[in-house]
Enzyme design. Structure first.
Site, PDB file in Angstrom:
ATOM      1  N   TRP A  14       2.466   1.618  -3.382  1.00 39.54           N
ATOM      2  CA  TRP A  14       1.488   2.060  -4.377  1.00 39.54           C
ATOM      3  C   TRP A  14       1.404   3.585  -4.403  1.00 39.54           C
ATOM      4  CZ3 TRP A  14      -2.932   5.023  -4.215  1.00 39.54           C
ATOM      5  CH2 TRP A  14      -3.773   4.968  -5.327  1.00 39.54           C
ATOM      6  N   HIS A  15       1.549   4.214  -3.243  1.00 37.78           N
ATOM      7  CA  HIS A  15       1.433   5.664  -3.167  1.00 37.78           C
ATOM      8  C   HIS A  15       2.602   6.390  -3.818  1.00 37.78           C
ATOM      9  CE1 HIS A  15      -1.762   4.843  -0.221  1.00 37.78           C
ATOM     10  NE2 HIS A  15      -2.146   6.093  -0.426  1.00 37.78           N
ATOM     11  N   GLY A  16       3.757   5.749  -3.900  1.00 37.69           N
ATOM     12  CA  GLY A  16       4.887   6.423  -4.519  1.00 37.69           C
ATOM     13  C   GLY A  16       6.132   5.556  -4.518  1.00 37.69           C
ATOM     14  N   VAL A  67       0.848  -1.195   0.000  1.00 36.46           N
ATOM     15  CA  VAL A  67       0.000   0.000   0.000  1.00 36.46           C
ATOM     16  C   VAL A  67       0.883   1.244   0.000  1.00 36.46           C
ATOM     17  CG1 VAL A  67      -1.601   1.388   1.382  1.00 36.46           C
ATOM     18  CG2 VAL A  67      -2.031  -1.052   1.072  1.00 36.46           C
TER      19      VAL A  67
END
Length: 347
Positions: free
Chosen positions: A322-324, A319
């Site tokens: 996924w954000h960066g 997670v």
């Protein structure tokens, strides 16, 4: 084209006029929305339209093959997911992982010249890739039937309100809405306008103004001490919620104007009682995606406390990633994974 720009307002009004002028011819409305969504994406960079259409086609074909050849459905699902994540990884994570791999190999005496790619990160790739994957996966699980109309599925993947910053919708939720006539009632219009107004207020009044404090301190953090740092950190928590929550509120409001219902994405997350409750309130569509398409397939909480803890931790690290593509996001995900594991084991 961002939601708070005049260009988007003109674009939205033009699409709404065309949409309602078609009356109850909902198939033509779908075609109009698909064209509008591709125009919306091409406004940023038309060269990546092929990428969007390619990811759409791969997962549509996989869904068709799964429905036609159930004996090989795991193979087709695996290929669709692998190809989709390969595209996402190449654009978003290649330059993040390669230097680390080169450094790791050097520990074992293998010295190679690192390769870097000057790639532009396509707009919304993390969102439309994850949404596209839900189609073959939902068919694989029996939650959805294969749709013969490719345009309906293409519209689901590229629907412009969700294309930039979500919510991360699912094929099983949105496709039935695209495959039937919509009734745009006065209540839906009122709700849509309210959500748009509330989203604009969060983004332009709260987030943008609080961001002035955040940027002043974060850009020159070595010049600030004590309470100034604390205030900036607290201001940042307000900024990211108002910014992200504002964008998704606008997305839900715009979709409501066309007669569609998107999932709730934020539900006062800072009033959460524990780490688990927080992730049921923050970026709800993403946390549920990882829960249903990764955590549960890994075994969820069905294989004992140790395996549950591992599944939670791995899911949250991904997670964060996924954000960066940065170690700060990995650490952030690992921290939340650790909090969830501790809460799961000890309450």
């Amino acid at each position: 084209m961002i939601f708070t720009s005049w260009a988007f307002l003109i674009f939205l009004v033009a699409v709404l006029i065309g949409y309602f002028s078609l009356g109850h011819r909902w198939r033509w409305q779908n075609i109009l929305l698909l064209v509008a969504s591709y125009v919306f994406y091409a406004y940023w960079d038309w060269r990546f339209l092929g990428l969007l259409i390619g990811v759409t086609a791969v997962n549509y074909i996989a869904g068709w093959l799964i429905s036609r050849q159930p004996g090989n459905k795991r193979l087709w699902l695996g290929l669709a997911i692998a190809l989709s994540l390969l595209v996402l990884g190449a654009f978003k994570y290649f330059n993040f992982f390669v230097p680390g791999l080169v450094e790791l190999l050097s520990v074992f005496g293998l010295h190679i010249n690192p390769i870097s790619l000057s790639l532009i990160l396509p707009l919304g790739i993390s969102y439309f890739t994850f949404m596209a994957i839900t189609y073959p996966y939902d068919i694989y699980r029996g939650d959805l039937q294969h749709t013969r109309n490719f345009l309906d599925y293409a519209l689901f993947v590229s629907f412009f309100p969700t294309l930039v910053s979500g919510p991360v919708e699912r094929a099983a939720h949105m496709l039935p809405q695209f495959q039937s006539p919509r009734q745009v009632t006065g209540n839906k219009i009122n709700e849509g306008l309210w959500l748009i107004a509330w989203g604009l207020f969060q983004k332009m009044v709260i987030a943008d103004n609080v961001g002035l404090i955040v940027n002043q301190v974060f850009d020159n953090y070595s010049q600030f001490y004590g309470m100034d740092i604390i205030i900036a950190i607290l201001a940042f928590t307000v900024q990211i919620l108002a910014d992200f929550g504002g964008y998704t509120a606008i997305a839900r409001g715009v979709a409501r104007l066309f007669g569609f219902d998107l999932v709730l994405n934020f539900n006062v997350p800072y009033l959460a009682l524990n780490p688990s409750d927080f992730w049921s309130r923050w970026h709800i569509s993403l946390s549920r995606w990882f829960r249903d398409y990764l955590y549960i397939p890994l075994g969820g909480n069905r294989k004992g406390n140790l395996r549950t803890a591992l599944n939670l931790f791995v899911t949250m690290v991904l997670v964060g990633l996924w954000h960066g593509a940065a170690w700060t996001f990995v650490i952030w995900g690992a921290w939340h994974g650790l909090l969830l594991v501790i809460y799961r084991l000890f309450g």
